[in-house]
Design a protein around this motif. Structure first.
Motif, PDB file in Angstrom:
ATOM      1  N   ASN A 181      90.719  22.466  72.167  1.00 43.97           N
ATOM      2  CA  ASN A 181      90.661  23.250  70.932  1.00 43.97           C
ATOM      3  C   ASN A 181      89.224  23.558  70.508  1.00 43.97           C
ATOM      4  OD1 ASN A 181      93.466  23.321  70.605  1.00 43.97           O
ATOM      5  ND2 ASN A 181      93.426  21.264  69.755  1.00 43.97           N
ATOM      6  N   ASN A 182      88.255  23.213  71.338  1.00 46.83           N
ATOM      7  CA  ASN A 182      86.855  23.494  71.039  1.00 46.83           C
ATOM      8  C   ASN A 182      86.691  25.008  70.866  1.00 46.83           C
ATOM      9  OD1 ASN A 182      84.094  24.055  71.221  1.00 46.83           O
ATOM     10  ND2 ASN A 182      83.730  22.311  72.562  1.00 46.83           N
ATOM     11  N   PRO A 183      86.199  25.468  69.696  1.00 42.71           N
ATOM     12  CA  PRO A 183      86.084  26.911  69.461  1.00 42.71           C
ATOM     13  C   PRO A 183      85.132  27.607  70.417  1.00 42.71           C
ATOM     14  CG  PRO A 183      85.032  25.682  67.691  1.00 42.71           C
ATOM     15  CD  PRO A 183      85.740  24.684  68.556  1.00 42.71           C
ATOM     16  N   MET A 184      84.219  26.873  71.033  1.00 48.20           N
ATOM     17  CA  MET A 184      83.291  27.508  71.967  1.00 48.20           C
ATOM     18  C   MET A 184      83.941  27.831  73.312  1.00 48.20           C
ATOM     19  SD  MET A 184      80.839  28.074  70.086  1.00 48.20           S
ATOM     20  CE  MET A 184      79.658  28.747  71.223  1.00 48.20           C
ATOM     21  N   ILE A 235      81.793  34.134  68.660  1.00 45.36           N
ATOM     22  CA  ILE A 235      80.786  35.200  68.609  1.00 45.36           C
ATOM     23  C   ILE A 235      79.783  34.925  67.485  1.00 45.36           C
ATOM     24  CG2 ILE A 235      80.411  37.667  68.189  1.00 45.36           C
ATOM     25  CD1 ILE A 235      83.364  37.999  69.355  1.00 45.36           C
ATOM     26  N   ILE A 236      80.296  34.596  66.308  1.00 47.99           N
ATOM     27  CA  ILE A 236      79.423  34.352  65.158  1.00 47.99           C
ATOM     28  C   ILE A 236      78.602  33.082  65.374  1.00 47.99           C
ATOM     29  CG2 ILE A 236      79.315  33.950  62.663  1.00 47.99           C
ATOM     30  CD1 ILE A 236      80.144  36.852  63.621  1.00 47.99           C
ATOM     31  N   ARG A 237      79.198  32.070  65.965  1.00 45.88           N
ATOM     32  CA  ARG A 237      78.451  30.836  66.244  1.00 45.88           C
ATOM     33  C   ARG A 237      77.291  31.133  67.200  1.00 45.88           C
ATOM     34  NH1 ARG A 237      81.843  25.582  67.005  1.00 45.88           N
ATOM     35  NH2 ARG A 237      82.326  26.317  64.937  1.00 45.88           N
ATOM     36  N   TRP A 238      77.538  31.946  68.242  1.00 46.23           N
ATOM     37  CA  TRP A 238      76.459  32.325  69.153  1.00 46.23           C
ATOM     38  C   TRP A 238      75.374  33.091  68.394  1.00 46.23           C
ATOM     39  CZ3 TRP A 238      74.303  37.018  70.220  1.00 46.23           C
ATOM     40  CH2 TRP A 238      73.294  36.994  71.205  1.00 46.23           C
ATOM     41  N   TYR A 239      75.796  34.086  67.614  1.00 49.67           N
ATOM     42  CA  TYR A 239      74.846  34.928  66.883  1.00 49.67           C
ATOM     43  C   TYR A 239      73.978  34.097  65.939  1.00 49.67           C
ATOM     44  CZ  TYR A 239      73.094  38.344  63.529  1.00 49.67           C
ATOM     45  OH  TYR A 239      72.287  39.076  62.700  1.00 49.67           O
ATOM     46  N   LYS A 240      74.618  33.289  65.123  1.00 53.34           N
ATOM     47  CA  LYS A 240      73.869  32.489  64.154  1.00 53.34           C
ATOM     48  C   LYS A 240      72.940  31.490  64.856  1.00 53.34           C
ATOM     49  CE  LYS A 240      76.073  31.075  60.389  1.00 53.34           C
ATOM     50  NZ  LYS A 240      77.172  30.550  59.519  1.00 53.34           N
TER      51      LYS A 240
END
Length: 186
Positions: A117-120, A128-133
Motif C-alpha cells: 500500500n506504499n503510495p510511492m 506525482i505530487i510527492r515527487w514534485y514537492k
C-alpha cells in the motif's frame, strides 16, 4: 476524537472516498507553501514575476511529464505562496507494455510499514505530487534553506468540459485577480 497513528492525531483525509486517484481523468491541484510565505516571487502589473525559487517550481512542474509519461499538463500558474495546475492522467498505450515488462522482473519483497500500500508504488496523484514537492524542496533549499511546503495539497476531480474550461481560465487569470484570491496574503 480523531484517530491516532504512531501515537499522533491524524487529520481525516480530504480525498474523495472510494475514488481511484490513479484513474484516467483531469485533476485540479493546488499546493501551498508553509504558512503561506511568499517564496516564489511577487505579483506586479497583474503578472507573476518569478524569483529563482519560483522558476524552479515552474521548471519541475513542467518536468512531471518526463517522470510520469501517463500524465499531461493543463494550465498551471506559480503564485507568490502557492501553485495551481491541472494534471491529466491518461494511461493508454505504452502503459500496458510497461506493466508487462515489470511483470517479468524477479519478485522482490516490499518493505516498510505500508507494504504493497506504499503510495510511492502507485501511479496516482499522490505519487506525482510527492515527487514534485520532494524535487522542488531539494533544489529550492539550495537557494533558500528555509523553504517549506504545506504538508498537504488540495485536489479537485474535474468532471466535465465546462468545469475544465472554468478552471483553466481561473488558473490563467489568477495573477490579475491576486488580491481577491483566497490564498492572498501580504
Amino acid at each position: 476524537m480523531p484517530e491516532k497513528f504512531q501515537n499522533k492525531y491524524r487529520i481525516p483525509s480530504a480525498r474523495l472516498q472510494n475514488w481511484d486517484y490513479g484513474a484516467n481523468g483531469a485533476y485540479f491541484i493546488t499546493i501551498c507553501t508553509k504558512e503561506m510565505k511568499h517564496f516564489f516571487g511577487e505579483i506586479g502589473n497583474e503578472k507573476m514575476n518569478l524569483n529563482a525559487v519560483g522558476a524552479l517550481a515552474e521548471e519541475y512542474w513542467v518536468e512531471i511529464i518526463k517522470h510520469f509519461p501517463y500524465v499531461e499538463l493543463g494550465n498551471f500558474q506559480i503564485m507568490p505562496n502557492h501553485m495551481h495546475g491541472i494534471l491529466i492522467i491518461n494511461k493508454s498505450g505504452e502503459f500496458v507494455e510497461t506493466q508487462l515488462i515489470e511483470s517479468l522482473q524477479p519478485h522482490q519483497e516490499i518493505g516498510g510499514f505500508a507494504g504493497e500500500n506504499n503510495p510511492m508504488l502507485s501511479e496516482n496523484i499522490s505519487r506525482i505530487i510527492r515527487w514534485y514537492k520532494g524535487r522542488c524542496t531539494f533544489e529550492m533549499r539550495k537557494i533558500n534553506e528555509s523553504f517549506e511546503w504545506h504538508s498537504r495539497f488540495h485536489d479537485h476531480i474535474i468532471r466535465n468540459s465546462d468545469s475544465f474550461e472554468r478552471i483553466q481560465n481561473y488558473i490563467e487569470e489568477n495573477p490579475s485577480k491576486w488580491e481577491d484570491d483566497k490564498f492572498f496574503k501580504k
